[in-house]
Each structure stands twice: as C-alpha cells, then as structure tokens.
Design a protein around this motif. Structure first.
Motif, PDB file in Angstrom:
ATOM      1  N   ALA A 143       0.837  -1.199   0.000  1.00 50.39           N
ATOM      2  CA  ALA A 143       0.000   0.000   0.000  1.00 50.39           C
ATOM      3  C   ALA A 143       0.877   1.256   0.000  1.00 50.39           C
ATOM      4  O   ALA A 143       0.595   2.227  -0.717  1.00 50.39           O
ATOM      5  CB  ALA A 143      -0.940  -0.002   1.206  1.00 50.39           C
ATOM      6  N   LEU A 144       1.948   1.233   0.775  1.00 45.42           N
ATOM      7  CA  LEU A 144       2.878   2.366   0.784  1.00 45.42           C
ATOM      8  C   LEU A 144       3.556   2.525  -0.570  1.00 45.42           C
ATOM      9  O   LEU A 144       3.696   3.637  -1.085  1.00 45.42           O
ATOM     10  CB  LEU A 144       3.929   2.180   1.887  1.00 45.42           C
ATOM     11  CG  LEU A 144       4.997   3.261   1.999  1.00 45.42           C
ATOM     12  CD1 LEU A 144       4.372   4.593   2.366  1.00 45.42           C
ATOM     13  CD2 LEU A 144       6.054   2.855   2.996  1.00 45.42           C
ATOM     14  N   VAL A 168      -4.431   7.009 -11.388  1.00 41.59           N
ATOM     15  CA  VAL A 168      -4.674   7.247  -9.966  1.00 41.59           C
ATOM     16  C   VAL A 168      -5.915   6.482  -9.512  1.00 41.59           C
ATOM     17  O   VAL A 168      -5.932   5.889  -8.432  1.00 41.59           O
ATOM     18  CB  VAL A 168      -4.794   8.760  -9.671  1.00 41.59           C
ATOM     19  CG1 VAL A 168      -5.329   9.009  -8.277  1.00 41.59           C
ATOM     20  CG2 VAL A 168      -3.444   9.439  -9.842  1.00 41.59           C
ATOM     21  N   LEU A 169      -6.945   6.467 -10.354  1.00 47.64           N
ATOM     22  CA  LEU A 169      -8.159   5.739 -10.010  1.00 47.64           C
ATOM     23  C   LEU A 169      -7.889   4.245  -9.884  1.00 47.64           C
ATOM     24  O   LEU A 169      -8.336   3.585  -8.941  1.00 47.64           O
ATOM     25  CB  LEU A 169      -9.236   6.006 -11.058  1.00 47.64           C
ATOM     26  CG  LEU A 169     -10.636   5.541 -10.740  1.00 47.64           C
ATOM     27  CD1 LEU A 169     -11.131   6.208  -9.460  1.00 47.64           C
ATOM     28  CD2 LEU A 169     -11.563   5.896 -11.883  1.00 47.64           C
ATOM     29  N   LEU A 170      -7.121   3.701 -10.806  1.00 49.47           N
ATOM     30  CA  LEU A 170      -6.782   2.282 -10.757  1.00 49.47           C
ATOM     31  C   LEU A 170      -5.963   1.951  -9.514  1.00 49.47           C
ATOM     32  O   LEU A 170      -6.246   0.985  -8.797  1.00 49.47           O
ATOM     33  CB  LEU A 170      -6.007   1.881 -12.011  1.00 49.47           C
ATOM     34  CG  LEU A 170      -5.519   0.444 -12.069  1.00 49.47           C
ATOM     35  CD1 LEU A 170      -6.697  -0.509 -12.113  1.00 49.47           C
ATOM     36  CD2 LEU A 170      -4.623   0.233 -13.266  1.00 49.47           C
ATOM     37  N   ARG A 171      -4.982   2.770  -9.230  1.00 42.55           N
ATOM     38  CA  ARG A 171      -4.142   2.498  -8.057  1.00 42.55           C
ATOM     39  C   ARG A 171      -4.905   2.726  -6.761  1.00 42.55           C
ATOM     40  O   ARG A 171      -4.669   2.041  -5.763  1.00 42.55           O
ATOM     41  CB  ARG A 171      -2.874   3.336  -8.120  1.00 42.55           C
ATOM     42  CG  ARG A 171      -1.982   2.825  -9.235  1.00 42.55           C
ATOM     43  CD  ARG A 171      -0.649   3.471  -9.249  1.00 42.55           C
ATOM     44  NE  ARG A 171       0.156   2.890 -10.316  1.00 42.55           N
ATOM     45  CZ  ARG A 171       1.163   3.483 -10.867  1.00 42.55           C
ATOM     46  NH1 ARG A 171       1.534   4.680 -10.468  1.00 42.55           N
ATOM     47  NH2 ARG A 171       1.850   2.891 -11.825  1.00 42.55           N
ATOM     48  N   THR A 172      -5.830   3.681  -6.760  1.00 41.49           N
ATOM     49  CA  THR A 172      -6.664   3.890  -5.581  1.00 41.49           C
ATOM     50  C   THR A 172      -7.565   2.690  -5.354  1.00 41.49           C
ATOM     51  O   THR A 172      -7.769   2.252  -4.222  1.00 41.49           O
ATOM     52  CB  THR A 172      -7.505   5.175  -5.742  1.00 41.49           C
ATOM     53  OG1 THR A 172      -6.627   6.279  -5.941  1.00 41.49           O
ATOM     54  CG2 THR A 172      -8.376   5.423  -4.526  1.00 41.49           C
ATOM     55  N   LEU A 173      -8.078   2.144  -6.438  1.00 38.36           N
ATOM     56  CA  LEU A 173      -8.904   0.949  -6.340  1.00 38.36           C
ATOM     57  C   LEU A 173      -8.097  -0.224  -5.782  1.00 38.36           C
ATOM     58  O   LEU A 173      -8.553  -0.942  -4.891  1.00 38.36           O
ATOM     59  CB  LEU A 173      -9.460   0.606  -7.721  1.00 38.36           C
ATOM     60  CG  LEU A 173     -10.479  -0.504  -7.824  1.00 38.36           C
ATOM     61  CD1 LEU A 173     -11.745  -0.116  -7.092  1.00 38.36           C
ATOM     62  CD2 LEU A 173     -10.787  -0.794  -9.276  1.00 38.36           C
ATOM     63  N   LEU A 174      -6.894  -0.408  -6.286  1.00 33.68           N
ATOM     64  CA  LEU A 174      -6.019  -1.471  -5.762  1.00 33.68           C
ATOM     65  C   LEU A 174      -5.718  -1.250  -4.280  1.00 33.68           C
ATOM     66  O   LEU A 174      -5.747  -2.187  -3.481  1.00 33.68           O
ATOM     67  CB  LEU A 174      -4.713  -1.514  -6.551  1.00 33.68           C
ATOM     68  CG  LEU A 174      -4.784  -2.066  -7.971  1.00 33.68           C
ATOM     69  CD1 LEU A 174      -3.456  -1.849  -8.675  1.00 33.68           C
ATOM     70  CD2 LEU A 174      -5.153  -3.524  -7.954  1.00 33.68           C
ATOM     71  N   ASN A 175      -5.429  -0.003  -3.930  1.00 29.84           N
ATOM     72  CA  ASN A 175      -5.118   0.332  -2.542  1.00 29.84           C
ATOM     73  C   ASN A 175      -6.332   0.089  -1.645  1.00 29.84           C
ATOM     74  O   ASN A 175      -6.187  -0.403  -0.522  1.00 29.84           O
ATOM     75  CB  ASN A 175      -4.660   1.788  -2.457  1.00 29.84           C
ATOM     76  CG  ASN A 175      -3.815   2.036  -1.235  1.00 29.84           C
ATOM     77  OD1 ASN A 175      -3.486   1.140  -0.488  1.00 29.84           O
ATOM     78  ND2 ASN A 175      -3.470   3.284  -1.034  1.00 29.84           N
ATOM     79  N   TYR A 176      -7.518   0.423  -2.133  1.00 30.68           N
ATOM     80  CA  TYR A 176      -8.743   0.223  -1.360  1.00 30.68           C
ATOM     81  C   TYR A 176      -8.916  -1.253  -1.020  1.00 30.68           C
ATOM     82  O   TYR A 176      -9.152  -1.621   0.129  1.00 30.68           O
ATOM     83  CB  TYR A 176      -9.949   0.753  -2.134  1.00 30.68           C
ATOM     84  CG  TYR A 176     -11.271   0.367  -1.525  1.00 30.68           C
ATOM     85  CD1 TYR A 176     -11.765   1.043  -0.413  1.00 30.68           C
ATOM     86  CD2 TYR A 176     -12.015  -0.674  -2.048  1.00 30.68           C
ATOM     87  CE1 TYR A 176     -12.972   0.681   0.157  1.00 30.68           C
ATOM     88  CE2 TYR A 176     -13.225  -1.039  -1.487  1.00 30.68           C
ATOM     89  CZ  TYR A 176     -13.693  -0.358  -0.397  1.00 30.68           C
ATOM     90  OH  TYR A 176     -14.888  -0.720   0.168  1.00 30.68           O
TER      91      TYR A 176
END
Length: 166
Positions: free
Chosen positions: A104-105, A134-142
C-alpha cells in the motif's frame, strides 16, 4: 442497527463498482486536440527536467520499499517455517499483512510519481491518463487496505481462542 450494517455493506459494494466504472469511462475517453506546437520557456524546460528526476527518484523509492519488504517477508517466513515454535499457524498471515501494508505504501509512492510527471504543463490527455492511473491504483489500494483490515480482525478474533488452548 441492522439498517446501518446493510448500508455499510451497500457502500462497500457500490464504492468499488463506481471506481471501476469511472476507470472504464476515463480510459474510453480519448481527447484528440489539435495540439499545435506551443513554445516552451527555458524555465518550463528546466522544471520538466527537475520534476522528471524527482519522479524517477520516487519510483526508485517505491521499488526499494517494496523490494526490501519482499526480502524481509521471505526471511521472516523462512525463519518461522524452520523454527520449532508453535506459533507457525499464523506465520503466513503475519507475513502477508506486513507485506500488504508495504505494498500500500509502495502504491502511494507510485501515485506520487505519476502526479509529479503530470505536474508541469500537462495536456488534457495527460490529465485523463493520470486520472485513470490514480483511479486504478486507488482501487487497488482500497482492496488491499480492506484485505489487511479483515486479516487483522481475523487475527484478533483467533488469538484469544488459541491462548485458551495452551
């Protein structure tokens, strides 16, 4: 109380779906503007060079953080695997949760790198691409954060029952 639980489950279902739909929409947009050759100032050129180095440094930092965590995770797992301890039952869970936190970091570092690359004189297409990334990585992070929280809750619930066995 029951309506609050169903509302939370509805939110946890709708949020990822909305993010996926937004990602698909952003990726399907293709802004074709007649980008005429615009003049760049020397300051803008230098800023692009400096920001490029900063973005590369951020990507290197992400790789170092993730690589170090993988090596530490392998070492911790092997140590627990070959030890004669009775705590082997949740060794993989502990290593997985630690690796998840670091991933996540690392995702945050890569998002920062993408933002830096788009910071100096972006075009519309650059902004749309950044939004999609950013949306894709935010989704992965979520999903990663959700998995970490569920794993930690499982560990906390299992710990008292294991201590009662001893």
């Amino acid at each position: 109380m029951k309506t609050e639980g169903s509302r939370n489950s509805l939110i946890t279902l709708l949020l990822p779906l909305a993010l996926i739909l937004g990602l698909v929409l952003l990726l399907s947009l293709n802004v074709e503007t007649g980008e005429e050759a615009r003049e760049t100032t020397p300051l803008e050129t230098w800023l692009k060079v400096i920001v490029g180095y900063l973005a590369a440094g951020t990507e290197i930092a992400a790789a170092v953080v993730i690589g170090t965590a993988v090596i530490r995770g392998i070492a911790a797992y092997l140590q627990l695997l070959f030890s004669r301890s009775k705590q082997h039952f949740d060794a993989t869970e502990v290593v997985r949760l630690q690796l998840g936190r670091v991933l996540a970091l690392g995702l945050e570092f890569t998002v920062a790198s993408d933002i830096l690359r788009t910071a100096v004189a972006p075009t519309r297409q650059d902004i749309l691409n950044l939004g999609a990334i950013v949306l894709l990585r935010t989704l992965l992070n979520y999903f990663l954060e959700r998995e970490i929280q569920q794993g930690e809750q499982r560990r906390l619930l299992e710990r008292p029952s294991i201590e009662n066995i001893r």
